[in-house]
Design an enzyme around this catalytic site. Sequence first.
Site, short mmCIF file in Angstrom:
data_model
loop_
_atom_site.label_atom_id
_atom_site.label_comp_id
_atom_site.label_asym_id
_atom_site.label_seq_id
_atom_site.Cartn_x
_atom_site.Cartn_y
_atom_site.Cartn_z
N LYS A 197 93.45 8.51 30.14
CA LYS A 197 94.65 8.79 30.93
C LYS A 197 95.30 7.47 31.36
O LYS A 197 96.49 7.29 31.22
CB LYS A 197 94.26 9.64 32.15
CG LYS A 197 95.42 9.95 33.06
CD LYS A 197 95.02 10.84 34.21
CE LYS A 197 96.16 10.93 35.22
NZ LYS A 197 95.82 11.72 36.40
N GLU A 203 84.96 1.14 30.03
CA GLU A 203 84.11 1.67 28.96
C GLU A 203 84.94 1.97 27.71
O GLU A 203 84.60 1.56 26.60
CB GLU A 203 83.43 2.98 29.41
CG GLU A 203 82.35 2.79 30.45
CD GLU A 203 82.86 2.85 31.87
OE1 GLU A 203 84.08 2.59 32.10
OE2 GLU A 203 82.06 3.14 32.77
N GLY A 254 92.27 13.87 35.28
CA GLY A 254 91.41 13.59 34.13
C GLY A 254 90.48 14.75 33.80
O GLY A 254 90.36 15.16 32.64
N ARG A 255 89.86 15.33 34.81
CA ARG A 255 88.89 16.41 34.56
C ARG A 255 89.57 17.75 34.27
O ARG A 255 88.89 18.74 34.04
CB ARG A 255 87.92 16.52 35.74
CG ARG A 255 88.58 16.65 37.10
CD ARG A 255 87.57 16.42 38.22
NE ARG A 255 88.20 16.35 39.54
CZ ARG A 255 88.74 15.27 40.07
NH1 ARG A 255 88.76 14.14 39.39
NH2 ARG A 255 89.27 15.29 41.27
N GLU A 340 83.24 15.96 41.03
CA GLU A 340 84.28 14.94 41.21
C GLU A 340 85.44 15.53 42.02
O GLU A 340 86.12 14.83 42.75
CB GLU A 340 84.77 14.40 39.85
CG GLU A 340 85.42 13.04 39.97
CD GLU A 340 85.80 12.41 38.63
OE1 GLU A 340 86.64 12.98 37.92
OE2 GLU A 340 85.26 11.34 38.30
N HIS A 371 61.90 27.32 29.88
CA HIS A 371 60.64 26.67 29.55
C HIS A 371 60.58 25.27 30.12
O HIS A 371 59.77 24.45 29.69
CB HIS A 371 60.44 26.67 28.04
CG HIS A 371 60.38 28.07 27.49
ND1 HIS A 371 59.21 28.78 27.40
CD2 HIS A 371 61.37 28.90 27.09
CE1 HIS A 371 59.48 29.99 26.93
NE2 HIS A 371 60.78 30.09 26.75
N LYS A 480 83.17 0.51 40.29
CA LYS A 480 83.94 -0.21 39.26
C LYS A 480 84.18 -1.66 39.72
O LYS A 480 84.05 -2.60 38.94
CB LYS A 480 85.29 0.47 39.03
CG LYS A 480 85.20 1.84 38.36
CD LYS A 480 86.60 2.42 38.11
CE LYS A 480 86.52 3.86 37.64
NZ LYS A 480 87.81 4.52 37.52
O1 F6P Z 1 86.25 6.96 36.94
C1 F6P Z 1 86.48 8.34 36.99
C2 F6P Z 1 87.57 8.72 36.07
O2 F6P Z 1 88.80 8.26 36.57
C3 F6P Z 1 87.62 10.22 35.83
O3 F6P Z 1 88.30 10.90 36.82
C4 F6P Z 1 88.29 10.27 34.49
O4 F6P Z 1 88.14 11.52 33.88
C5 F6P Z 1 87.58 9.15 33.78
O5 F6P Z 1 87.39 8.17 34.78
C6 F6P Z 1 88.31 8.56 32.62
O6 F6P Z 1 89.54 8.00 32.99
P1 F6P Z 1 90.62 7.64 31.91
O7 F6P Z 1 90.98 8.87 31.17
O8 F6P Z 1 91.78 7.07 32.67
O9 F6P Z 1 90.01 6.61 30.98
#
Ligand code: F6P
Length: 511
Positions: A197, A203, A254-255, A340, A371, A480
């Site tokens: 987003k 990452e 995002g979620r 979240e 199990h 972060k």
């Molecule tokens: O760090 C949490 C978060 O902002 C989530 O809410 C989101 O889904 C995820 O990181 C990924 O964010 P982005 O889509 O901006 O890379």
Amino acid sequence: MRCDQTPAWKALSAHAAQNTAFDLRTAFATDAHRADALSQTAPHVFADLSKNHVDAATEALLQELGRQTGLAAHRDAMFRGEHINSTEDRAVMHWLLRQPEGSLGGELAEPLAQVHGTLGPMLDYAETIRADAQITDVVNIGIGGSDLGPQMAVLALQDFVMPGKRFHFVSNVDGHELAGVLKGLKAQNTLFLIASKTFTTTETMTNARSAQAWFQAQGGTDVARHFAALTTNVAAAAEFGIRTTFGFWDWVGGRYSVWSAIGLPVAIAIGAQGFRDLLAGAHAMDQHFQTAPLEENLPVRLGLLDVWYRNFLNYTSRSIAPYHSALRRVPAYLQQLEMESNGKRVDRNGHALPYGTSPVLWGEPGTNGQHAYFQMLHQGTDVVPMEFVAVKKPTHSLKDHHELLLANVIAQAQALMLGQVDEGGHKHFTGNRPSTFLLLDELTPASLGALIALQEHRVFVSGSVWGINSFDQWGVELGKVLAKDIHARMTSGDVSGLDASSAALLQRVLA
Ligand code: F6P
């Protein structure tokens, strides 16, 4: 009014205190209509709530709590596009992504036109990739909402996925993950989707850069053909060198973004019509949430039940057990959705809350969980409300399996409720343990869409009653910032100013 200051909250506290001896077995024995009375249908989903620690009076009080906290008005504000995500001053309109074209006027007409103006080309692109036999591997690089939604849905809809294409999901900054995926790929056969987003997430950017370097090292030159970006930050994607971009808007959390361009891997996997069916299923649930009276409104009933369990019966977790192996990433998906969204300790104005909010959400597919950790669910010291999800019709023809699967899910709910009280010691099961049972006729794009939208809205409901902002996530920021600081120290080796434990750990990993 804050939920704990409403008359309904007081009434619910009294009701809980008066009903400490509530027993599901007695409830069924004294009410022949209980199963029926506490079951309902919603689009694509049948729900049996009768094995929960509620009766009609509890539900009526919970609905009163909803009324006194302005639940319906809050819901309607979301569906009007008001900026209910107050800490980020944003509308919350993931539901608009599944709204049929041209179906809204006024101020929402323009954003809806933009949604369909993006959806059309995105689905055309998905069809182009489906028709491109040279692309055999699609690698989604994203994390959190930019990973869990598409990953969960591609897995869930595996029966609808076109043959000849493999889907990979790389989220972790741990290079073992990307390296493991790249090992089996050829540049000329691979499409990378960089899903973020913000297009700033460490990452994702780290993985995207490594993927690009790998692509070039393999002799790949046509970046436009092999990389696409799914983002609200089109400028950053262009700067990265990606020309094929599908955008979305800051009013998609995002979620909550699997319905947007973030859903592109799903669209490639199941095709344009499949993706439209997914949206249509979710839209049907949106309409149900908007229009059904509170007492027949499934997301409302589930969300209020969550409040009842968390705040009045003091259950701190909820476990989800999908009895369908294709739904195996649903627990992880719902974990982000619930925790979240509602893992907040302050109200919408930043004031600390004196009551609990998000439960811990966890689970694994059945029958595997049986199990592993079901021991604790049946005989542990804590009561964990369960949510079973089952699918009536299988898509395979293997003999016996599905009957066994369904027999198990019904039996587990039964065992939790009935217990085994005539045995003593280690063989004693107290029973009276609550569960909800959700049943889909079949697992299709439409029913999955409805199931996920149901979960989104139930999270909205509890968050709304708790008076929190379910649409921000400030709690992820501190880690972060600190990771950036520690990362810089990994090169310098400087531990000055660090707490003793972190300094010692850093020195140990650097030694
Ligand atoms: O760090 C949490 C978060 O902002 C989530 O809410 C989101 O889904 C995820 O990181 C990924 O964010 P982005 O889509 O901006 O890379």
